[in-house]
Design a protein around this motif. Sequence first.
Motif, PDB file in Angstrom:
ATOM      1  N   TRP A 202       0.847  -1.199   0.000  1.00 24.91           N
ATOM      2  CA  TRP A 202       0.000   0.000   0.000  1.00 24.91           C
ATOM      3  C   TRP A 202       0.876   1.240   0.000  1.00 24.91           C
ATOM      4  CZ3 TRP A 202      -5.468   0.203   0.645  1.00 24.91           C
ATOM      5  CH2 TRP A 202      -6.083  -1.054   0.709  1.00 24.91           C
TER       6      TRP A 202
ATOM      7  N   TYR B 198       2.972   0.553   3.496  1.00 26.56           N
ATOM      8  CA  TYR B 198       2.871  -0.592   4.390  1.00 26.56           C
ATOM      9  C   TYR B 198       2.463  -1.810   3.583  1.00 26.56           C
ATOM     10  CZ  TYR B 198      -2.037   1.118   4.495  1.00 26.56           C
ATOM     11  OH  TYR B 198      -3.292   1.590   4.151  1.00 26.56           O
ATOM     12  N   SER B 199       2.452  -2.944   4.208  1.00 24.24           N
ATOM     13  CA  SER B 199       2.144  -4.166   3.449  1.00 24.24           C
ATOM     14  C   SER B 199       1.499  -5.202   4.345  1.00 24.24           C
ATOM     15  CB  SER B 199       3.434  -4.749   2.860  1.00 24.24           C
ATOM     16  OG  SER B 199       4.260  -5.246   3.906  1.00 24.24           O
ATOM     17  N   HIS B 200       0.884  -6.211   3.720  1.00 21.60           N
ATOM     18  CA  HIS B 200       0.352  -7.352   4.454  1.00 21.60           C
ATOM     19  C   HIS B 200       0.331  -8.550   3.525  1.00 21.60           C
ATOM     20  CE1 HIS B 200      -3.474  -6.776   2.298  1.00 21.60           C
ATOM     21  NE2 HIS B 200      -3.414  -5.502   2.651  1.00 21.60           N
ATOM     22  N   ARG B 201       0.192  -9.730   4.124  1.00 21.59           N
ATOM     23  CA  ARG B 201       0.202 -10.943   3.328  1.00 21.59           C
ATOM     24  C   ARG B 201      -1.193 -11.499   3.090  1.00 21.59           C
ATOM     25  NH1 ARG B 201       5.724 -12.506   3.397  1.00 21.59           N
ATOM     26  NH2 ARG B 201       5.152 -14.365   2.252  1.00 21.59           N
TER      27      ARG B 201
END
Lengths: 228, 788, 70
Positions: B762, B778-781
């Motif tokens: 993001w 930021y990021s997520h899985r």
Amino acid sequence: MTVPLYEHPAWQQTPDRVMRPGGREITDCALAVCDLPPGARVLDMGCGMGATLGRAAAGKKWRTFGIDISALLLRQARRNCPGSFFAQARGEYLPVASESLDAVLAECTLSIMETELALRECARMLKCGGYLIANDVYARRESGIEALRKLPPGTCIGSAMSQGQILELLDRSGLQVIWWQDCSEKLKEFSICTLTTAAAVDPFDLYIAAARAKMGYYALVAQKQYPK
Amino acid sequence: MDQKELREQENRCIQEQAPACTAACPVHVDVRAMIAKIAEGDFAAALNLYRKAVPFPGIISHICDQPCQAACLRKDLGGPIEIAALERACLDFGSQGLEPVKALPRKAKKVAVIGAGISGLTVAFDLARKGWGVVVYDASDRIGGGLWKTPPDLLPRDVLVNDLRVFDELNVEFRLNTTVGRKGGNGHSTFLARLCEEYDAVYLSTGPNVSELPDLELDEYGKVAVDPQTFQTSQSGVFAGGDVLRVSVNYPDEELKHSAVLSISDGRRAAVSIDRYLQRVSLTASRANEGPYETRLYTNTSGIEPCPPLVTTDLTTHYSREVAETEAARCIQCECLECVKVCEYLAHYKGYPKKYMREVYNNLSIVMGTRHANQFINTCALCGLCAEVCPTDVDMGVICHNAREQMVEQKRMPPSAHDFALRDMAFSNGEKFALSRNAPGFETSTYVFFPGCQLSASSPGYVEKAYQFLRDVFPDEGVGLMLRCCGAPADWAGRKDLYTASQAEFYTAYEQMGRPKLVLACSSCYQSFKTHAPDIEILSFWELFDQYGPQQLGDRKSHAPVAVHDPCSTRYEARIQDAVRNILKKMGCVIEELPLSREKTECCSYGGLMWLANRPVAEKVVQRRIAESKQDYVTYCAMCRDFFARRGKRTLHLLDLIYGAPGDDAAAAPPVGFSQRHENRARLKAKLLSELWSETMPDQQAFESIRLIIPEPVQQIIEDRLILVEDVQKVIEYAERTGKRMYNTANGHFLAYYKPNTVTYWVEYTPQEGAFLIHKAYSHRMEIGLGG
Amino acid sequence: MSQYVDLSAYENWTCANCGQPLQPGKVDISYMGNSFQVELLRCPNCGLVLIPEELALGKMAEVEKALEDK
């Protein structure tokens, strides 16, 4: 939230009108282990809208009874299964005579009752040699159970026990497990979204706690022991 | 690794072995724990520990011949611990806390004990506690046998009587004034036969009187023959122990070597045999280490100051409380923990290898592994230091590496553990960096320079210079260049599949180049090839530079000494370590050896991908290393240099000294960020392709032309979150191209997301004159949508 | 219901694709074979979803970790 968990309209949309994981297969497997004869007296403890009784008992010529705490669900049940007898009661204090039943079904209901009391009732109502068919969630990692108990009350996942704890309670009630199967794969197919909607639980918290406790699903058949 | 192999490995760890005192003690008193309690002032707890092994604590603490003290490691460090005096102190100050004796409910069978000496009384004590019926016969009018012959100043009578009072609490029948012999009975069978009819088992502890030995076999010395393990005589159900075993029928006047504690030990062991005999189970199963033995425990005493006891004693000395506590504090509390002492990772989990191996195995074989064990397995640096210091060569790295491979096979490896490093490796083996070329003007290569992906990322300029150096040294022999990752991250992550794939690509290029000798500048690459490609000839760049480089490299004598940090992958490569030190000496450097160097060097936390799997432990590891000397460090691994520099430790890479500009303070140069590392690799390839082979790089991809403006604080956050500049570029490229982005009416920011691979990134941004100003990333899985 | 994220803090976000304000709606999210629905801001037209930073780095990261540790 004013509506009890299991009366939430969200359940009306679930497939087969079944409110628990596993569906038909688990029930059928367990019933096959018992091989109940025609005329057997079978009680579904927590029968909901009568889905199981209606289907599993079809053509078996059993004498079937359903107990549930929800008058609302029972009204539906009577419509769905005209051949069975239904009554409103709590699983912990049942208006059923002692040693009168050949089998009791407790499908995803023990975990939302006072389990020890409910098991004693089952043992009381069953004839010697009679069967308890139960399936429910259980925690496969004991260290995660503490986190489960911190979830908002009322969900089966929040009150799940370990296999060891379940077996001990059964033993104390004089019920000996003759068949146990882990059906944890079935949990994945069951969407918890209905559960979280109905219970107003944060789905993240539920998932984290359930994953940490390694939530699983078991099916078992236990038999009431003859006195020594 | 199967069950059997793992069991063997576990047994190599000696941490659970008994200290010398306990092993030497015939009844294995837990001396160490008892003394620890005394040092705390808890004499009652100490007494209970003592009484667990010794049923008659008063007697033994007065008359024991103390084999423990003869074995105590303190004997070479001031004098053995005064264990006997400490035992007496337990009785003096802890008796009121002595727990009552507990006995099991009475069982049907009964046992006869002939002789109420200390050995027979021990058997009676043990068997009565187990619920068996016991009848003790003695010819005299009191119990205690030979104990009464001990002088009262050594064994005060009240102490003796007090100990024997324990039988008031037990259900033992005593038949005193009864001689068991041929007299009485029907005369046809021996008394032994009659006893065996009346009782289910018999224990003979008749002491030094051997005139009336019934028909039992004797050994060649004329002593009663018993099985050395079970104490059963030649007659089934008849056992013997105590002084009777030490007296010979043939030489009755021979000097008898009494040992009260040995007699108790005989009795205890015989009681185990009798208990099993009565239950009809194996007398011999699982009976290792009964009786005195030599321990396998190793305790490092090198740091311990010799220190004599405050007050030495004889058998009549009674310590005061304070003196007892002081003497107890002198106990070394023997244990091994050699590996834990040198490794922050092993110390962090508060255990030791034997325990750890069991948990690792449980994690693999039982489906319900704990999160604990997964992370434990992934945190090990695989550096081999534990094996180097272990007295028995236990290598936790081998265990953990093996476990990782199994976890990958069982599809239980958490994806996020190593993902970042594996993607980095994929980048290095992709078209932005991977390159294999023969030297300009050559059709094949005799040598090929393989600088490695990390040196190229940190110091691309030095790679160019090093490559030039090699071509100058071997002008006629064709020194090719191969830029790629050796595959070590995949190996460390347990990904045999990725490692094999990488190696296959390598071999193709290697064959095409004519199977050149590999010149390696990175010691991780060196180990990787050495282990997995033993057929390939490998050389260390450092050895070549030492041999062929300038013999005079400048004068740093006026500089402060430098401390050499050997990368952990050079552990047993003494020649490389020597070459590096030679080079430093040629520069006039004064070298300081770190406390743990060469074969004992520590990992910087890059090894095994520790830094990715477990940041807090990696932090401990680095902090420990950089605190070991105030001097600037010199190392010859790009990642070691970078990791120390990240924590503000002044560190030089050896190439800084060889190729750095003289005025630069290279030790203070900042570490190289993750995005910059990719950038550097790509630029290195582009530059060399163009300058040496007149080729251009493949076309840029669309996202690479996205210009970003990233403020300092945001840069730091992105670095911390392991988000690369190219990830941000990809999100913005996608958002701007498709229009799929969100807009904030209050501040004019855009927000977009994109999942190039497995991770969703993001970015919150504002377009600014042909570039993009980044506010957040930021990021997520977790995937949006129902997932594949 | 949406106690895991304070949607009011994001009331100024609109879908630039469709020119509409984002609205609370049911969104599926999944990881490692498990999926569930949560209520988040999304575009009712094209389906763009807003996952706030604190949610991504907070509870989502926790769920990922919990599910990975098999």
